[in-house]
Design an enzyme around this catalytic site. Structure first.
Site, PDB file in Angstrom:
ATOM      1  N   LEU A 159       0.825  -1.205   0.000  1.00  0.00           N
ATOM      2  CA  LEU A 159       0.000   0.000   0.000  1.00  0.00           C
ATOM      3  C   LEU A 159       0.857   1.252   0.000  1.00  0.00           C
ATOM      4  CD1 LEU A 159      -2.572   1.776   0.583  1.00  0.00           C
ATOM      5  CD2 LEU A 159      -2.157   1.298   3.012  1.00  0.00           C
ATOM      6  N   SER A 160       0.487   2.246  -0.802  1.00  0.00           N
ATOM      7  CA  SER A 160       1.073   3.581  -0.760  1.00  0.00           C
ATOM      8  C   SER A 160       2.586   3.510  -0.981  1.00  0.00           C
ATOM      9  CB  SER A 160       0.713   4.251   0.572  1.00  0.00           C
ATOM     10  OG  SER A 160       1.065   5.606   0.578  1.00  0.00           O
ATOM     11  N   ALA A 161       3.403   3.913   0.011  1.00  0.00           N
ATOM     12  CA  ALA A 161       4.848   3.762  -0.139  1.00  0.00           C
ATOM     13  C   ALA A 161       5.201   2.293  -0.322  1.00  0.00           C
ATOM     14  CB  ALA A 161       5.570   4.339   1.078  1.00  0.00           C
TER      15      ALA A 161
END
Length: 439
Positions: free
Chosen positions: A186-188
């Site tokens: 997720l995300s980073a």
């Protein structure tokens, strides 16, 4: 304090909470940052580490049982990226089982991702190992994977090499099938998933990028901000070359890639899903028009599939989740397509993305390609917004202060908030001017 959410800048202005040069590992600045991060976590109620992040003593056994059935692995290689490794082993793990590497988002931990993503439920159901990589505030003030630092994103070094070593340890310690290794995040962690697929295409058979960023977008602090929002528009060929340059001479087969992104993501602009699609379809030698489209799940997530010419298998898949912002879509419950929990920030009640990701990885026993959807076109979606928002969301591009609809190239006028148009998306990623003609 908005900087504690995934991918937001830290107080020093660095994206994803990356510490300034010279503070990478240890030192007075790192100690100060760690103290500040602890204060912020307590002040906001965002103490996300949980009991499973407590490290075992280096002098103790290699693996010790942590909370929620996670095993902390304290020795898995040279670990140049200074990451932590945890393993979730289901009650029954067959010989030569697949493995999924899971990469958490900023401010999160391995334990938080394990408790909320739903991956463990699917691992129990289908018999695969889950390896949770974890970064710390020593690496990054907001506990983000350093997806934009060249030292951490290249083959053979930094965090990327540490994650590769985790896979090698899993093969030795648990006898997993090295031909069925997948990665998601997720995300980073999603951006780091892109890194692993590009730097180690010989290790990972498939990956799923959730609210992430294409490989090669950010190489420093300034460019990383632009990658997150409004995003960077490059040609498919340029994006694909960045992947090929990550492991020169690799001839394939390339990893299969699933892309997940919320339509209302204000942290990592939705246009990143388009750029990821462009990157990986071009790597696979495919066009950017989907071969099959459909809606899946209880919220009618719009799915576009790009199929291999030889066997018709989906090699790139884009899932656009309606009505959600930045986070991992989950659907708590005991149903066949449900999983996950929403008690922690950035796990959003919507659709069990882990169920569909596991299916895309081929870990649920489904091997035959799905039949084409009838009709084979994705329902048109209409968007009314000013030109600035169209560009930010990835529905349009800007050049010389002018705005053009992505796909059709239709001129929309000046790049500002004072010009408003309605764009219709059909097929996915192709926008036409539809002022007054959309319902």
């Amino acid at each position: 304090m908005s900087y504690v959410i995934p991918s937001h800048p830290a107080p020093d202005g660095t994206p994803n909470g990356a510490p300034p040069p010279g503070s990478r590992r240890g030192g007075r600045w790192s100690r100060t940052v760690r103290r500040l991060a602890a204060v912020v976590a307590l002040a906001t109620g965002a103490a996300l580490t949980g009991p499973g992040t407590a490290g075992a003593s280096a002098a103790g056994p290699t693996e010790v049982r942590a909370a929620a059935a996670l095993e902390r692995v304290t020795s898995f290689g040279a670990n140049p990226g200074a990451l932590n490794m945890y393993v979730y082993r289901p009650a029954t793990l067959p010989a030569n089982a697949p493995v999924v590497v899971a990469l958490h988002g900023c401010t999160q931990s391995a334990q938080v991702y394990s408790d909320n993503s739903g991956l463990n439920t699917l691992a129990e159901r289908h018999g695969f190992l889950v390896v949770y990589a974890e970064t710390t505030t020593v690496n990054n003030a907001n506990k983000c994977f350093n997806w934009f630092r060249p030292g951490d994103t290249r083959r053979g070094g930094g965090e990327a090499a540490s994650i590769r070593q985790m896979v090698a340890h899993a093969a030795t310690a648990h006898g997993v099938d090295t031909g069925r290794v997948q990665v998601t995040g997720l995300s980073a962690g999603g951006a780091m998933t892109s890194v692993m697929l590009a730097a180690y295409p010989d290790v990972f058979a498939a990956g799923a990028v959730v609210a992430g960023i294409p490989y090669g977008c950010g190489t420093d602090v300034v460019s990383a901000f632009g990658c997150m929002s409004p995003g960077v528009d490059r040609t498919p060929a340029v994006w694909a070359q960045a992947v090929r340059d990550a492991h020169p001479g690799f001839a394939g087969p390339w990893p299969r890639v699933a892309i997940w992104h919320g339509d209302n993501d204000a942290t990592v602009a939705p246009r990143n899903a388009d750029e990821l699609r462009d990157q990986w379809t071009a790597v696979h030698g495919l066009g950017q028009t989907p071969d099959r489209t459909s809606t899946v799940g209880p919220n009618s997530t719009r799915r576009s599939e790009f199929l291999a010419a030889d066997d018709g298998a989906s090699v790139v898949e884009v899932n656009r989740v309606p009505g959600i912002g930045h986070g991992t879509p989950v659907d708590p419950g005991s149903g066949a397509e449900q999983c996950g929990a929403t008690g922690t920030q950035h796990f959003i009640d919507s659709i069990c993305s882990s169920y569909w990701i596991t299916r895309f990885f081929g870990l649920d026993g489904t091997t035959a390609p799905e039949p084409p959807v009838d009709p084979p076109t994705e329902p048109a979606a209409c968007w009314t917004a000013n030109n600035y928002e169209h560009v930010r969301a990835g529905r349009a591009t800007t050049a010389g202060g002018q705005v053009y609809a992505k796909g059709s190239g239709r001129h929309l006028g000046l790049y500002n908030t004072f010009v408003t148009h309605t764009l219709k998306e059909s097929p996915a990623g192709h926008y036409v001017l539809a002022d007054g003609s959309c319902p």
